[in-house]
Write a protein that holds these residues in place. Structure first.
Motif: not given
Length: 70
Positions: A4-7, A41, A43, A68
């Protein structure tokens, strides 16, 4: 395995990265965390999917905001 990737907003240094890492790694199933103040970012690699709300809450606990990444 789930990735999962988030800012993340508000990170400016290595200490920021460490604070986020310490909070997120407490979530069940987390295997790896890649967090970068330079890119903003986060991850998260986990054995099973982790709810976005749990990751975002952990980031907020560290004092930052996350959404997200699409």
């Amino acid at each position: 395995m789930s990735i999962s990737e988030y800012q993340v907003t508000g990170m400016t240094c290595g200490h920021c990265e460490m604070s986020i890492r310490e909070e997120v790694e407490t979530l069940p199933g987390v295997q790896d965390i890649d967090v970068s103040a330079a890119t903003g970012k986060l991850v998260v690699t986990s054995t099973d999917p982790i709810e976005d709300a749990a990751v975002i809450a952990a980031v907020e606990e560290a004092g930052y905001q996350a959404v997200r990444a699409s």
